[in-house]
Design an enzyme around this catalytic site. Sequence first.
Site, PDB file in Angstrom:
ATOM      1  N   GLU A 124      43.439  49.234  21.766  1.00  0.00           N
ATOM      2  CA  GLU A 124      43.991  48.112  21.018  1.00  0.00           C
ATOM      3  C   GLU A 124      45.444  48.370  20.624  1.00  0.00           C
ATOM      4  O   GLU A 124      46.269  47.454  20.633  1.00  0.00           O
ATOM      5  CB  GLU A 124      43.131  47.748  19.811  1.00  0.00           C
ATOM      6  CG  GLU A 124      42.835  48.898  18.868  1.00  0.00           C
ATOM      7  CD  GLU A 124      41.587  49.696  19.230  1.00  0.00           C
ATOM      8  OE1 GLU A 124      41.512  50.235  20.353  1.00  0.00           O
ATOM      9  OE2 GLU A 124      40.701  49.799  18.368  1.00  0.00           O
ATOM     10  N   HIS A 161      45.015  54.582  21.517  1.00  0.00           N
ATOM     11  CA  HIS A 161      43.821  53.752  21.651  1.00  0.00           C
ATOM     12  C   HIS A 161      44.132  52.431  22.349  1.00  0.00           C
ATOM     13  O   HIS A 161      45.274  51.954  22.348  1.00  0.00           O
ATOM     14  CB  HIS A 161      43.200  53.495  20.286  1.00  0.00           C
ATOM     15  CG  HIS A 161      42.551  54.712  19.708  1.00  0.00           C
ATOM     16  ND1 HIS A 161      41.828  54.685  18.535  1.00  0.00           N
ATOM     17  CD2 HIS A 161      42.492  56.001  20.145  1.00  0.00           C
ATOM     18  CE1 HIS A 161      41.358  55.894  18.278  1.00  0.00           C
ATOM     19  NE2 HIS A 161      41.767  56.717  19.242  1.00  0.00           N
ATOM     20  N   CYS A 195      43.491  51.843  13.856  1.00  0.00           N
ATOM     21  CA  CYS A 195      43.732  50.685  14.719  1.00  0.00           C
ATOM     22  C   CYS A 195      43.396  49.383  14.005  1.00  0.00           C
ATOM     23  O   CYS A 195      44.078  48.373  14.181  1.00  0.00           O
ATOM     24  CB  CYS A 195      42.956  50.805  16.026  1.00  0.00           C
ATOM     25  SG  CYS A 195      43.682  52.024  17.153  1.00  0.00           S
ATOM     26  N   CYS A 252      38.908  51.860  15.344  1.00  0.00           N
ATOM     27  CA  CYS A 252      38.908  52.921  14.344  1.00  0.00           C
ATOM     28  C   CYS A 252      39.702  52.408  13.137  1.00  0.00           C
ATOM     29  O   CYS A 252      40.343  51.357  13.194  1.00  0.00           O
ATOM     30  CB  CYS A 252      39.529  54.199  14.916  1.00  0.00           C
ATOM     31  SG  CYS A 252      41.318  54.102  15.183  1.00  0.00           S
TER      32      CYS A 252
END
Length: 140
Positions: A67, A65, A96, A93
């Site tokens: 981030e 992802h 994360c 999410c």
Amino acid sequence: MTRIFMNIAKESATRSTCDRKHVGAVIVRDKTILSTGYNGSIRGMPHCDEVGHLMENEHCVATIHAEANAVLQAAKNGVMINGAEVYITASPCWNCFKMLANTGIKKVYYGEFYRDERIFDVAKRLGIELIHIQVNQKEL
């Protein structure tokens, strides 16, 4: 400045290599960009937009992802992000969010809401600000 950093996150999202969702992230401290990230495959591995998706429970698990990639890029370059803020085109999410919380990120600006309500309660308990920024969804 908030709009500028969110626009940079949106521009970072254009590098995403998973066509299911293009997400970008920018980590900032004192109005200075520390790191950027976008969702994409592990370095050296084929990208979703080249070979298709690796699906589990309706999620593509081939990508890292945005981030997470921004945090990893900062670590790779020896950049301290404790006390920084992050701008993400979609809310983090759960996994994360936990990672961002443990890095010492204090503010999370996000565009569209993405799936997980748990982040709101835990952010409040930890003193992490979650700030929704209205963005035109067509721009994401």
